[in-house]
Write a protein that holds these residues in place. Structure first.
Motif, PDB file in Angstrom:
ATOM      1  N   PHE A  40      25.035  17.897  18.082  1.00 38.02           N
ATOM      2  CA  PHE A  40      24.169  17.210  17.450  1.00 38.02           C
ATOM      3  C   PHE A  40      22.744  17.556  17.665  1.00 38.02           C
ATOM      4  CE2 PHE A  40      28.021  14.469  17.385  1.00 38.02           C
ATOM      5  CZ  PHE A  40      28.206  14.341  16.026  1.00 38.02           C
ATOM      6  N   GLU A  41      22.468  18.333  18.561  1.00 40.52           N
ATOM      7  CA  GLU A  41      21.006  18.736  18.894  1.00 40.52           C
ATOM      8  C   GLU A  41      20.275  19.121  17.906  1.00 40.52           C
ATOM      9  OE1 GLU A  41      19.981  22.286  21.160  1.00 40.52           O
ATOM     10  OE2 GLU A  41      22.211  22.917  21.127  1.00 40.52           O
ATOM     11  N   ASN A  42      20.667  19.757  16.762  1.00 46.35           N
ATOM     12  CA  ASN A  42      19.773  20.168  15.575  1.00 46.35           C
ATOM     13  C   ASN A  42      20.044  19.258  14.290  1.00 46.35           C
ATOM     14  OD1 ASN A  42      18.783  22.579  16.851  1.00 46.35           O
ATOM     15  ND2 ASN A  42      20.833  23.500  16.637  1.00 46.35           N
ATOM     16  N   SER A  43      20.719  18.165  14.565  1.00 42.92           N
ATOM     17  CA  SER A  43      20.903  17.217  13.522  1.00 42.92           C
ATOM     18  C   SER A  43      19.375  16.405  13.245  1.00 42.92           C
ATOM     19  CB  SER A  43      22.027  16.389  13.706  1.00 42.92           C
ATOM     20  OG  SER A  43      23.380  16.930  13.710  1.00 42.92           O
ATOM     21  N   PRO A  44      19.275  15.809  11.898  1.00 39.58           N
ATOM     22  CA  PRO A  44      18.053  14.940  11.887  1.00 39.58           C
ATOM     23  C   PRO A  44      18.096  13.795  12.318  1.00 39.58           C
ATOM     24  CG  PRO A  44      19.409  15.429   9.692  1.00 39.58           C
ATOM     25  CD  PRO A  44      19.796  16.296  10.859  1.00 39.58           C
ATOM     26  N   MET A  45      17.054  13.413  12.782  1.00 38.74           N
ATOM     27  CA  MET A  45      16.989  11.701  13.384  1.00 38.74           C
ATOM     28  C   MET A  45      16.456  10.925  12.266  1.00 38.74           C
ATOM     29  SD  MET A  45      16.674  12.441  17.332  1.00 38.74           S
ATOM     30  CE  MET A  45      14.860  12.656  17.587  1.00 38.74           C
ATOM     31  N   SER A  46      16.796   9.755  12.083  1.00 38.65           N
ATOM     32  CA  SER A  46      16.424   8.727  11.402  1.00 38.65           C
ATOM     33  C   SER A  46      14.956   8.256  11.643  1.00 38.65           C
ATOM     34  CB  SER A  46      17.283   7.707  11.105  1.00 38.65           C
ATOM     35  OG  SER A  46      17.529   6.932  12.636  1.00 38.65           O
ATOM     36  N   ARG A  47      14.524   8.017  13.045  1.00 39.22           N
ATOM     37  CA  ARG A  47      13.277   7.704  13.385  1.00 39.22           C
ATOM     38  C   ARG A  47      12.276   8.686  13.790  1.00 39.22           C
ATOM     39  NH1 ARG A  47      14.548   1.885  16.347  1.00 39.22           N
ATOM     40  NH2 ARG A  47      16.429   1.373  14.989  1.00 39.22           N
ATOM     41  N   ALA A  48      12.529   9.877  13.465  1.00 38.83           N
ATOM     42  CA  ALA A  48      11.681  10.829  14.005  1.00 38.83           C
ATOM     43  C   ALA A  48      11.570  12.285  12.931  1.00 38.83           C
ATOM     44  CB  ALA A  48      12.016  11.706  15.149  1.00 38.83           C
ATOM     45  N   SER A  49      10.503  12.931  12.641  1.00 42.69           N
ATOM     46  CA  SER A  49      10.411  13.777  11.738  1.00 42.69           C
ATOM     47  C   SER A  49      11.429  15.082  11.621  1.00 42.69           C
ATOM     48  CB  SER A  49       8.873  14.029  11.569  1.00 42.69           C
ATOM     49  OG  SER A  49       8.416  14.843  12.813  1.00 42.69           O
ATOM     50  N   GLY A  50      11.778  15.293  12.989  1.00 45.10           N
ATOM     51  CA  GLY A  50      12.625  16.306  13.159  1.00 45.10           C
ATOM     52  C   GLY A  50      13.936  16.056  13.799  1.00 45.10           C
ATOM     53  N   SER A  51      14.660  17.152  14.388  1.00 41.75           N
ATOM     54  CA  SER A  51      15.795  17.101  14.911  1.00 41.75           C
ATOM     55  C   SER A  51      15.781  16.501  16.539  1.00 41.75           C
ATOM     56  CB  SER A  51      16.575  18.285  15.012  1.00 41.75           C
ATOM     57  OG  SER A  51      15.626  19.369  15.661  1.00 41.75           O
ATOM     58  N   LEU A  52      16.738  16.163  17.032  1.00 40.96           N
ATOM     59  CA  LEU A  52      16.678  16.036  18.594  1.00 40.96           C
ATOM     60  C   LEU A  52      16.242  17.150  19.400  1.00 40.96           C
ATOM     61  CD1 LEU A  52      17.503  14.187  21.003  1.00 40.96           C
ATOM     62  CD2 LEU A  52      19.908  15.619  20.766  1.00 40.96           C
ATOM     63  N   ALA A  53      16.546  18.587  19.138  1.00 45.63           N
ATOM     64  CA  ALA A  53      15.970  19.469  19.786  1.00 45.63           C
ATOM     65  C   ALA A  53      14.588  19.568  19.610  1.00 45.63           C
ATOM     66  CB  ALA A  53      16.705  20.745  19.369  1.00 45.63           C
ATOM     67  N   SER A  54      13.939  19.304  18.371  1.00 46.31           N
ATOM     68  CA  SER A  54      12.762  19.536  18.067  1.00 46.31           C
ATOM     69  C   SER A  54      11.902  18.431  18.677  1.00 46.31           C
ATOM     70  CB  SER A  54      12.218  19.676  16.592  1.00 46.31           C
ATOM     71  OG  SER A  54      12.733  18.479  15.876  1.00 46.31           O
ATOM     72  N   GLU A  55      12.332  17.107  18.726  1.00 49.46           N
ATOM     73  CA  GLU A  55      11.512  16.201  19.338  1.00 49.46           C
ATOM     74  C   GLU A  55      11.379  16.184  20.816  1.00 49.46           C
ATOM     75  OE1 GLU A  55      10.064  13.322  18.010  1.00 49.46           O
ATOM     76  OE2 GLU A  55      10.064  14.630  16.440  1.00 49.46           O
ATOM     77  N   LEU A  56      12.684  16.861  21.608  1.00 55.20           N
ATOM     78  CA  LEU A  56      12.599  17.087  23.031  1.00 55.20           C
ATOM     79  C   LEU A  56      11.502  18.135  23.511  1.00 55.20           C
ATOM     80  CD1 LEU A  56      16.435  17.401  23.834  1.00 55.20           C
ATOM     81  CD2 LEU A  56      14.663  15.426  24.517  1.00 55.20           C
TER      82      LEU A  56
END
Length: 266
Positions: free
Chosen positions: A186-202
């Protein structure tokens, strides 16, 4: 029976039998950091068993930090322990404190709860690290009961595909699964409360995600081979020691005496 494809039956049973105790455990973990009114709990009789233990501890930690302003706070949570740590971040903030480092090992926290409880704290955390299994290793892991094979994937797969499905929506990318922070898929799945994926937000907040096996950097080494294997995995524990101490030359992990060696290295 053990030779039959029983995973679907196990998922169905777990959904009906384990969801309620799982939700109760999650609630208690988060309630431990619930906000409390001022209370004099120096006298044991003044403290009810219903008081949130984490918040009580952090209220005393606040007093300690005022006397020792160089205090550093490090949180380490494995599996469902990540849920407890997520609640602690809220309690620390209420008391004007923050975690210097947060390390999650195969966290059972949902990606949704990560967004709700952890994401906004990342700017104040000097080093946020997730240690996961690779998806291949995750799929090769097994759930067993008394050494008898029960489920042909890791515990987090069972949580995602069964136990959490009463609480959260399925992933659009992987129908039938609830995104779990500890599942690398799920690291590259989009997140509902952020503009990017988990990986990009990290990456945005300089957070790190390492998937076993991993050899570099030194404080990201991990060779865990299963969900329950982190406590016995020397590279992972050495990495945690390096994160906490800020040193590369930590004493090598020995599960029987690591605590004493960590303090001597610090």
């Amino acid at each position: 029976i053990a030779k039959l494809p029983m995973d679907g039956c196990i998922e169905l049973l777990a959904h009906h039998l384990c969801a309620a105790p799982w939700n109760f455990m999650k609630k208690k973990a988060l309630d431990s950091s619930a906000e409390i009114s001022s209370v004099d709990w120096h006298v044991p009789q003044c403290v009810s068993q219903d008081f949130p233990a984490s918040s009580l501890f952090i209220s005393r930690l606040k007093d300690y930090a005022q006397r020792y302003p160089d205090l550093k706070i490090h949180l380490v949570g494995h599996s469902a322990g990540s849920i407890f740590c997520a609640g602690m971040l809220e309690a620390l903030e209420r008391n004007g404190l923050h975690a210097t480092s947060v390390s999650f090992l195969a966290p059972a926290l949902t990606v949704g709860d990560f967004q709700r409880l952890v994401l906004r704290h990342l700017p104040s955390i000097n080093k946020f690290t997730i240690f996961n299994l690779s998806d291949k290793t995750e799929r090769q892991d097994r759930c067993a009961l008394n050494k008898d094979l029960v489920y042909h994937s890791s515990l987090l797969y069972l949580v995602s595909k069964s136990i959490e499905r009463s609480n959260a929506s399925d992933s659009a990318d992987t129908p039938g699964m609830v995104p779990i922070l500890g599942l690398s898929r799920f690291e590259n799945s989009p997140m509902s409360r952020a503009s990017g994926s988990l990986a990009s937000e990290l990456k945005r907040y300089k957070g790190r995600l390492f998937k076993a096996p991993n050899a570099s950097p030194l404080d990201g080494q991990t060779t865990a081979k299963g969900h329950s294997g982190y406590a016995d995995d020397s590279p992972t524990m050495d990495s945690i020691a390096r994160i906490i101490t800020g040193r590369s030359d930590v004493a090598h992990y020995d599960k029987n005496s690591w605590r004493d060696k960590l303090y001597s290295a610090h």
